[in-house]
Design a protein around this motif. Structure first.
Motif, PDB file in Angstrom:
ATOM      1  N   SER A  77       0.830  -1.207   0.000  1.00 33.56           N
ATOM      2  CA  SER A  77       0.000   0.000   0.000  1.00 33.56           C
ATOM      3  C   SER A  77       0.862   1.253   0.000  1.00 33.56           C
ATOM      4  CB  SER A  77      -0.923   0.019   1.224  1.00 33.56           C
ATOM      5  OG  SER A  77      -0.175   0.262   2.405  1.00 33.56           O
ATOM      6  N   PHE A  78       0.263   2.354  -0.425  1.00 30.69           N
ATOM      7  CA  PHE A  78       0.977   3.633  -0.431  1.00 30.69           C
ATOM      8  C   PHE A  78       1.415   4.016   0.982  1.00 30.69           C
ATOM      9  CE2 PHE A  78      -2.227   4.281  -3.970  1.00 30.69           C
ATOM     10  CZ  PHE A  78      -1.336   3.960  -4.978  1.00 30.69           C
ATOM     11  N   PRO A  90      -6.263   9.624   3.193  1.00 26.26           N
ATOM     12  CA  PRO A  90      -5.730   8.504   3.984  1.00 26.26           C
ATOM     13  C   PRO A  90      -6.379   7.162   3.662  1.00 26.26           C
ATOM     14  CG  PRO A  90      -6.105  10.417   5.382  1.00 26.26           C
ATOM     15  CD  PRO A  90      -6.692  10.754   4.054  1.00 26.26           C
ATOM     16  N   GLN A  91      -7.690   7.165   3.426  1.00 25.08           N
ATOM     17  CA  GLN A  91      -8.370   5.896   3.131  1.00 25.08           C
ATOM     18  C   GLN A  91      -7.850   5.287   1.838  1.00 25.08           C
ATOM     19  OE1 GLN A  91      -9.836   8.848   3.696  1.00 25.08           O
ATOM     20  NE2 GLN A  91     -11.676   8.651   4.975  1.00 25.08           N
ATOM     21  N   VAL A  92      -7.665   6.124   0.813  1.00 23.67           N
ATOM     22  CA  VAL A  92      -7.149   5.642  -0.463  1.00 23.67           C
ATOM     23  C   VAL A  92      -5.717   5.138  -0.310  1.00 23.67           C
ATOM     24  CG1 VAL A  92      -6.491   6.322  -2.809  1.00 23.67           C
ATOM     25  CG2 VAL A  92      -8.673   7.083  -1.853  1.00 23.67           C
ATOM     26  N   ARG A  93      -4.898   5.867   0.431  1.00 21.54           N
ATOM     27  CA  ARG A  93      -3.488   5.472   0.597  1.00 21.54           C
ATOM     28  C   ARG A  93      -3.349   4.204   1.422  1.00 21.54           C
ATOM     29  NH1 ARG A  93      -3.027  11.192   1.071  1.00 21.54           N
ATOM     30  NH2 ARG A  93      -2.846  11.107   3.348  1.00 21.54           N
ATOM     31  N   ASN A  94      -4.301   3.927   2.279  1.00 24.26           N
ATOM     32  CA  ASN A  94      -4.253   2.705   3.083  1.00 24.26           C
ATOM     33  C   ASN A  94      -4.619   1.466   2.274  1.00 24.26           C
ATOM     34  OD1 ASN A  94      -3.432   3.982   5.409  1.00 24.26           O
ATOM     35  ND2 ASN A  94      -5.496   4.206   6.247  1.00 24.26           N
ATOM     36  N   ILE A  95      -5.464   1.630   1.258  1.00 29.39           N
ATOM     37  CA  ILE A  95      -5.929   0.476   0.478  1.00 29.39           C
ATOM     38  C   ILE A  95      -5.299   0.414  -0.907  1.00 29.39           C
ATOM     39  CG2 ILE A  95      -7.933   1.598  -0.577  1.00 29.39           C
ATOM     40  CD1 ILE A  95      -7.855  -1.972   0.871  1.00 29.39           C
ATOM     41  N   GLY A  96      -4.954   1.566  -1.480  1.00 22.52           N
ATOM     42  CA  GLY A  96      -4.387   1.603  -2.825  1.00 22.52           C
ATOM     43  C   GLY A  96      -2.991   1.001  -2.865  1.00 22.52           C
TER      44      GLY A  96
END
Length: 293
Positions: free
Chosen positions: A76-77, A103-109
């Protein structure tokens, strides 16, 4: 809302390859930060999906036997930004991916999803080009490794062949040793927006910090795919650390880039910004390397 035909879940790289061969029209889903949004919009109606999210062997960051930095494609990012190897050797990559979404995108992306999309605006792509990353793909014929510049074929299209999945991104030791870099994303809303232009520069200075031994620069949204600027690099390699070198380097990017007009920004504006970002990134990379302008 999620009108898909089927969802298959791979538990290993081998199983993922087998599923890719059995369902060649299926789309890969990793973190799903892009795919799920598209599904809600109905853009993937009737599609088959292959989830690789549970393949833990494709996660993590480590040094391999050649001291290259190996980043699993499902990393993840957020994990990249915080990892000690990234912070020590290529902190600019952590800074670049920390500008993606919230933050949500960086945690899963995932870094693999960001590169496999093939879009020129991906925040990781220009930095990976500037650090001469190697893309590792695993398929029915085994493992294939290619330079990232050969991975991007055209806008939205990357070199992933039948049955293959991207398993890792590798930064060779000779690409990161002794180098420091800086990335600037120009966008209207910073992290919560697609880059209008992104620029990544890294340098290696002489021991006395007076000469640029090596410089590399790459852009996103300066052409149909992320791209290096060899004409600009030539103007700075082997040159003294001074404002004249910085100016010549920045002006040189106009010989390589080919941005387009769009509703986000005109070609002329992107060219103007590209020169400014090149100058600022090089000055900061020199500062991080212990030099002064």
């Amino acid at each position: 809302m999620y009108d898909i035909k089927a969802l298959y879940e791979a538990g290993s790289i081998r199983e993922a390859v087998e599923l890719r061969l059995a369902h060649p029209e299926a789309d890969i889903i990793a973190g799903g930060s892009d795919v799920l949004v598209q599904m809600r919009e109905g853009k993937r109606a009737g599609k088959e999906l292959i989830s690789i999210y549970m393949i833990d062997e494709m996660r993590g960051i480590r040094l391999d036997e050649n001291e290259a930095i190996r980043i699993g494609s499902l990393t993840s990012f957020s994990h990249i930004t915080k990892h000690e190897l990234i912070q020590k050797h290529i902190n600019v990559l952590g800074e670049a991916v920390d500008m993606i979404g919230g933050p949500q995108v960086r945690n899963i992306g995932t870094i693999g999803g960001n590169t496999c999309n093939g879009v020129t605006s991906a925040d990781s792509a220009s930095t990976l080009h500037a650090w001469e990353a190697i893309i590792e793909l695993t398929g029915p014929e085994g493992v294939r490794r290619i330079p990232i510049k050969e991975f991007y074929l055209k806008a939205g299209v990357v070199d992933i062949r039948a049955g293959e999945i991207q398993t890792a991104i590798i930064i060779p030791k000779e690409s990161y040793a002794g180098c420091k870099g800086h990335y600037i994303k120009y966008a209207m809303r910073n992290a919560m927006d697609i880059a209008t232009t992104g620029c990544s520069v890294n340098v290696k200075l002489s021991e006395d910090k007076k000469t640029i031994l090596k410089v590399r620069i790459a852009y996103g949204v300066a052409g149909p795919v992320p791209m290096r600027c060899p004409a600009a690099e030539v103007k700075a390699n082997g040159q003294p650390v001074c404002s004249e070198t910085v100016k010549a380097f920045a002006a040189g990017v106009l010989e390589d880039i080919n941005p387009r007009d769009s509703w986000r920004a005109s070609k002329a504006f992107r060219q103007h910004i590209a020169v400014e970002l090149a100058e600022r990134c090089l000055i900061e990379a020199i500062r991080l390397s212990g030099g002064e302008i």
